[in-house]
Write an enzyme that holds these catalytic residues in place. Sequence first.
Site: not given
Length: 410
Positions: A307, A337, A365
């Site tokens: 999020r 990464c 979420y």
Amino acid sequence: MSSVQKPTQIQGIPFASIAEEFGTPVYVYDGEKITSQVKAIQNAFSSIPLKIKYATKALSNINILKLIKKAGAGIDAVSVEEVRLGMMAGFKAEEIMYTPSGVGFEEIEEAVALGVMINLDSIPLMRQFGDKYGDSVPACIRINPHIMAGGNLKISTGHKASKFGISVDMLPEILEVVKEKQLKIVGLHIHTGSDILDAEIFLRGANVLFDAAKQFPDLRFIDCGGGFKVAYKAGDPYTDIDEVGEKVSKAFRDFCDRYGKELELWLEPGKFLVSESGYFLVKANVVKKSPSITFVGVDSGLNHLIRPMMYDAYHDVYALNNPEGNEATYNVVGYICETDTIAAERQMGEVKAGDILVIKNAGAYGYSMASNYNSRLRPAEVLVWEGRAQLIRKRETFEDITHNQVILNL
Ligand SMILES: *Cc1c(COP(=O)(O)O)cnc(C)c1O
């Protein structure tokens, strides 16, 4: 008013002991917070026949669905897999609303066979549905009300350029298809987006449906979708559910009088029910100073909580051993990464390698959007319910990463 609390325990169980018993990273959910949120909506709408259809996609662990069921709500599913998860949790078909978005007709057929309510989201789907089922399977229509609302464009679903639903401007065509295919339309639906604050926005959406409803004689319910906002940080505004309940209930009762029949009002909250119940516990791997910023690198990243990167979402983060501290400023970053900043320039208690950090509002979420990016394992999930912390999903193992790969003899 909004929450400024930085809890270090749930129902008397310290986060520290949960982290010790189950390891990190781990999602922890407070079951009682979920059921109390359900009750808050039920109370706010107690003067009308309300059905809550929890938006499963926010957090879809079967145990969470069972709690939602216990609290007296049904579910909204956006995939046939979510329908099946709901059924595994004990929901009856009639308690499940299926709201697909541009899916293949086989999936619609599968959902009809499972017996759930189908929310038709395009004219071509209405035609196909009518050709196959005529008036034998009652259905709902998802209307796009052309309302711009929601926290940001990615989570705004009811504006004119959104892919969702059938434009309210196309009502004449909708009615033509209903007549031609003899569809039995028992519900009208909108979902305007996430993070909607204002009772007025809900009312505008509801009024679009109330107006359209005159043309549909067989209605049993009006579904106003979800999108109630919760606070993510101190001072954040959040949906005043009592105000929304009062205003929308009144408008709904007036509408039912005009319509000449008492219908049900359906709501599909996701975030509102589960966001605040969730805490994501991560461990500081490294504290790294650069000339301008001090980074805390944690044992997680956008693979577990996307999020902040996807929606620029703000999640409160604090040091478990000194939650109220503000001695230092950190950028809390993941191990992926890619630039996966979970929290930027936050004042917190001093953090040392090995310390636990708590990330708030992790119920909605969070886990449900987690992935195996960077070939990382997804975390465990723990539910605190009736004073006990129990594992509800095991941490993945390396086997979970490899078991579907077909290794060729190259
Ligand atoms: C995602 C979704 C919801 C829930 O949205 P929240 O912002 O989590 O309340 C409700 N209805 C539908 C159709 C959805 O896709």
